[in-house]
Each structure stands twice: as C-alpha cells, then as structure tokens.
Design a protein around this motif. Structure first.
Motif, PDB file in Angstrom:
ATOM      1  N   MET A   1       0.780  -1.355   0.116  1.00  9.14           N
ATOM      2  CA  MET A   1       0.027  -0.237   0.395  1.00  9.14           C
ATOM      3  C   MET A   1       0.949   1.153   0.285  1.00  9.14           C
ATOM      4  SD  MET A   1      -2.291   0.859   2.506  1.00  9.14           S
ATOM      5  CE  MET A   1      -2.027   1.903   3.895  1.00  9.14           C
ATOM      6  N   PHE A   2       0.365   2.509  -0.815  1.00  8.40           N
ATOM      7  CA  PHE A   2       0.613   3.737  -0.824  1.00  8.40           C
ATOM      8  C   PHE A   2       0.614   4.927   0.020  1.00  8.40           C
ATOM      9  CE2 PHE A   2       2.619   1.083  -4.171  1.00  8.40           C
ATOM     10  CZ  PHE A   2       4.002   1.526  -4.515  1.00  8.40           C
ATOM     11  N   ILE A   3       1.251   5.100   0.972  1.00 11.30           N
ATOM     12  CA  ILE A   3       0.549   6.645   1.873  1.00 11.30           C
ATOM     13  C   ILE A   3       0.977   7.717   0.682  1.00 11.30           C
ATOM     14  CG2 ILE A   3      -0.335   5.019   3.773  1.00 11.30           C
ATOM     15  CD1 ILE A   3       2.611   6.064   5.269  1.00 11.30           C
ATOM     16  N   SER A  53       3.985  -1.971   4.946  1.00  8.92           N
ATOM     17  CA  SER A  53       3.725  -3.575   4.712  1.00  8.92           C
ATOM     18  C   SER A  53       1.904  -3.667   4.871  1.00  8.92           C
ATOM     19  CB  SER A  53       4.317  -4.235   4.953  1.00  8.92           C
ATOM     20  OG  SER A  53       4.925  -3.871   6.690  1.00  8.92           O
ATOM     21  N   CYS A  54       1.174  -2.620   6.019  1.00 11.12           N
ATOM     22  CA  CYS A  54       0.630  -3.076   5.979  1.00 11.12           C
ATOM     23  C   CYS A  54      -1.292  -2.040   5.746  1.00 11.12           C
ATOM     24  CB  CYS A  54       0.416  -2.091   7.938  1.00 11.12           C
ATOM     25  SG  CYS A  54       0.598  -0.977   7.656  1.00 11.12           S
ATOM     26  N   ASP A  55      -1.547  -2.576   6.040  1.00 12.28           N
ATOM     27  CA  ASP A  55      -3.347  -2.499   5.237  1.00 12.28           C
ATOM     28  C   ASP A  55      -3.750  -0.368   6.487  1.00 12.28           C
ATOM     29  OD1 ASP A  55      -4.374  -2.240   7.551  1.00 12.28           O
ATOM     30  OD2 ASP A  55      -5.509  -4.560   7.320  1.00 12.28           O
ATOM     31  N   PHE A  59      -2.499   1.009   9.960  1.00 15.70           N
ATOM     32  CA  PHE A  59      -1.984   2.413   9.495  1.00 15.70           C
ATOM     33  C   PHE A  59      -2.850   3.748  10.179  1.00 15.70           C
ATOM     34  CE2 PHE A  59       0.120   6.495   8.541  1.00 15.70           C
ATOM     35  CZ  PHE A  59       1.879   6.155   8.476  1.00 15.70           C
ATOM     36  N   HIS A  60      -3.560   3.413  10.757  1.00 13.52           N
ATOM     37  CA  HIS A  60      -4.414   4.792  10.835  1.00 13.52           C
ATOM     38  C   HIS A  60      -4.330   4.453  12.356  1.00 13.52           C
ATOM     39  CE1 HIS A  60      -8.112   6.926  12.464  1.00 13.52           C
ATOM     40  NE2 HIS A  60      -8.017   6.928  11.687  1.00 13.52           N
ATOM     41  N   ASP A  61      -4.276   2.990  12.780  1.00 16.53           N
ATOM     42  CA  ASP A  61      -4.728   3.183  14.411  1.00 16.53           C
ATOM     43  C   ASP A  61      -3.201   2.313  15.203  1.00 16.53           C
ATOM     44  OD1 ASP A  61      -7.015   2.644  13.996  1.00 16.53           O
ATOM     45  OD2 ASP A  61      -7.858   0.291  13.670  1.00 16.53           O
ATOM     46  N   ILE A  62      -2.337   2.124  14.239  1.00 18.14           N
ATOM     47  CA  ILE A  62      -1.631   1.671  15.030  1.00 18.14           C
ATOM     48  C   ILE A  62      -0.128   2.664  14.933  1.00 18.14           C
ATOM     49  CG2 ILE A  62       0.475   0.092  15.250  1.00 18.14           C
ATOM     50  CD1 ILE A  62      -2.320  -0.484  16.347  1.00 18.14           C
ATOM     51  N   TRP A  63       0.562   2.608  13.596  1.00 21.54           N
ATOM     52  CA  TRP A  63       1.317   3.661  12.702  1.00 21.54           C
ATOM     53  C   TRP A  63       1.156   5.206  12.522  1.00 21.54           C
ATOM     54  CZ3 TRP A  63       4.853   0.932  13.907  1.00 21.54           C
ATOM     55  CH2 TRP A  63       5.504  -0.549  13.711  1.00 21.54           C
ATOM     56  N   HIS A  64       0.094   5.824  12.117  1.00 24.08           N
ATOM     57  CA  HIS A  64      -0.144   7.493  12.279  1.00 24.08           C
ATOM     58  C   HIS A  64       0.001   8.323  13.486  1.00 24.08           C
ATOM     59  CE1 HIS A  64      -2.416  10.313  10.553  1.00 24.08           C
ATOM     60  NE2 HIS A  64      -2.595  10.978  12.095  1.00 24.08           N
ATOM     61  N   PRO A  65      -0.506   7.350  15.001  1.00 21.34           N
ATOM     62  CA  PRO A  65       0.368   7.305  16.211  1.00 21.34           C
ATOM     63  C   PRO A  65       1.695   7.350  16.748  1.00 21.34           C
ATOM     64  CG  PRO A  65      -1.619   5.759  16.595  1.00 21.34           C
ATOM     65  CD  PRO A  65      -1.382   6.309  14.352  1.00 21.34           C
ATOM     66  N   TYR A  66       2.203   6.002  16.151  1.00 25.80           N
ATOM     67  CA  TYR A  66       3.288   5.939  16.510  1.00 25.80           C
ATOM     68  C   TYR A  66       4.508   7.432  16.199  1.00 25.80           C
ATOM     69  CZ  TYR A  66       8.165   3.299  16.595  1.00 25.80           C
ATOM     70  OH  TYR A  66       8.773   2.815  16.589  1.00 25.80           O
ATOM     71  N   PHE A  67       4.095   7.500  14.688  1.00 28.03           N
ATOM     72  CA  PHE A  67       4.686   8.209  14.172  1.00 28.03           C
ATOM     73  C   PHE A  67       4.586  10.154  14.548  1.00 28.03           C
ATOM     74  CE2 PHE A  67       5.450   4.573  10.496  1.00 28.03           C
ATOM     75  CZ  PHE A  67       7.723   4.532  11.764  1.00 28.03           C
TER      76      PHE A  67
END
Length: 282
Positions: A1-3, A53-55, A59-67
DNA sequence: TGGCAGGCCAATT
DNA sequence: AATTGGCCTGCC
C-alpha cells in the motif's frame, strides 16, 4: 500500500535519532519498525509518498499515532525563536525527525537499561530480552520476537535476567516489572496525568531519575515539552549557552527541539569517529 | 588493553 | 542543597 505524508518525515533521521533501539535499515531502503505485536516495513517511494507493508486500518490505528503524524513538525520548527546559531542549525539538520509515541512499558524498561550504556549495547540488551521473554511473530520476510509484555516479563527466570547483561540495573528493572505487574504503576491510566504528575509517578520506580522519567514522558506519552538532559545535551548547554538551559524558552515543544539537538550531536560524534578511523587506517 | 558509555542512589558535606 | 563515589557489563 502507498501513503502520503505531507509533513517532515525522514526514516533515516528517525532511525538515528536515538529514541528507538529496534529500528532496522534493511536492503533497498526499506526500514523496519516494531511496536507491540506489530511490525511495519516502510520505504520512501517518491516525494511525500511511502510504500508500507500494512493495510490502511492498521496504519491509521497503529502507525499514524506511532509516528505522531497528527502533529505539524514544520510548524514546530518555524516556531523556534532564538539567536543561538547552534540550535538554529540543529533544527534544520534534524528536519524530518518525529518524536515517536512508543509503547510505555518497553520504553520504560529500555531507558532504565540505557543508563551508562552505549547505544549498540542497549540494542543488544533489548534483543536478548525479546528472545528470552517475547513471542515469535512471522512476517512475510522474517521471524522475530516481540518485546516481552509485563506478564511475559514476569516469567523470565531471575538467572536468565542476570545473564542478559543488565548488570547493576537488575534491581531497577525488577522494581519496574513488579510495580507494573501489581498495578501499583498503571501505565495506561497514567496517560491522563499532567506532565508533572506523570513525571513524579515514573520517578517512584527505583532506578528512574529525572533523565529517564523525562525520556518516558517524551517517547511514550508524547509530552513534547519534556527535555531529557543527558551528557550530550548537557555538553551543548555548556558549550553554546554558557551553562544556561535554553530549552524552557521553547515552551511546549522543547522536547522536539531537544531531539533535533541530540540527533545533531550523534551525527557529529559519528563524523569524528569516522575521521579517526580513517586517520588510523591511513 | 582498558577506558568509557544517552544515570541513579546513597553517603557525605 | 550541592558534591562525590560506586556500580555491572560490553563495545570500540
């Protein structure tokens, strides 16, 4: 996926910014991040465009807040008002760094371990603990161990913990483990404490002083006004500010400025070491 | 080879 | 309130 990420975002600088000890640069400009049970592979594809690599939901739930992607770091940089040239240069050099919002338990243990240790030594320690107490997860590319949860940490035998190379910090991490396991320290509930309340609560753990409490406030709870003062930051204060701490002057984003400065010092140190090695070889 | 590393605690003044 | 010694271990 691309963001798409519009704001400051530099994977290599994040890796080198010294907040996280399990980030890895893989082949072909891919980077791997781990938090909890989640693993992310990410690489820059084009300007502001990243392959992950994620959906989308993960990304929204985990990595968006992580970053810490809800925060505008460009605005943070532009808010800096100082005549200290060193700090102005550091802010520019550190552009792209995010102050990560990492798991509080892992951050607590990791930074307790960090005292009087080199970064490679800390990283090795964390990997050892993951192998000892974490659980195996399989990604499409590799298998690796998660950092042990408090419950998993309780199951690590004392002998193994001693042999993990934690040294005199053993009673420190045991106290943290016991306080968290018993509920005396409730890391999730502490989210709603004030900065000072959170700081004071963290300091009740044996082996957690000002520096490490501030690290946990900053790197796990997103309290970006907190400024951990370690030997490097102290050196900058002494060398460029005549010993007067300039960070309170940056107000509620002081911790981000501190991160730019810390990164700059790390790069400077590596540059010097590289030169020395080359001199010796030549 | 040994000095030193992203501090903290406890014992002194 | 401020200063100082000691600490486990591994990396360069």
């Amino acid at each position: 996926m691309f963001i798409t990420i519009e704001d400051d975002f530099d994977l290599e600088k994040i890796r080198m910014s010294g907040q996280c000890f399990r980030v890895k640069e893989l082949n072909d400009r891919w980077y791997r991040f781990i938090t909890g049970n989640h693993v992310l592979y990410i690489r820059k594809d084009a300007d502001k465009r990243y392959e992950v690599s994620c959906d989308e939901m993960t990304f929204h739930d985990i990595w968006h807040p992580y970053f810490d992607l809800d925060r505008n770091y460009e605005a943070v940089r532009q808010s800096v008002r100082t005549d200290n040239e060193y700090i102005l240069d550091a802010v520019e050099a550190g552009k792209g760094i995010r102050v990560l919002r990492q798991d509080a338990w892992e951050t607590l243990i990791t930074f307790i371990l960090s005292q009087r240790k080199s970064i490679p030594a800390i990283a090795n320690n964390v990997e050892t603990l993951a192998r000892l107490g974490g659980h195996l997860i399989e990604t499409d590319y590799e298998s690796l161990f998660t950092f042990p949860t408090p419950r998993e940490f309780m199951r690590i035998e004392m002998g193994m913990l001693k042999a993990a190379g934690v040294g005199y910090r053993l009673p420190y991490i045991c106290d943290a483990r016991d306080k968290v396991s018993s509920g005396e320290i409730d890391l999730a509930a502490m989210e709603k404490l004030s900065d000072e309340g959170l700081f004071d609560m963290l300091k009740t753990i044996y082996g957690v002083g000002n520096k490490i409490a501030n690290c946990v406030c900053l790197y796990a709870y997103g309290r970006i006004s907190r400024v951990p003062i370690d030997t490097w930051i102290r050196k900058v204060i002494n060398n460029t500010c005549e010993g007067r701490n300039p960070f309170p002057g940056f107000g509620d984003v002081a911790g981000v400025i501190q991160q730019y400065v810390f990164y700059t010092e790390q790069m400077r140190k590596r540059g010097i070491r590289k030169t020395e090695t080359e001199d010796r070889a030549g």
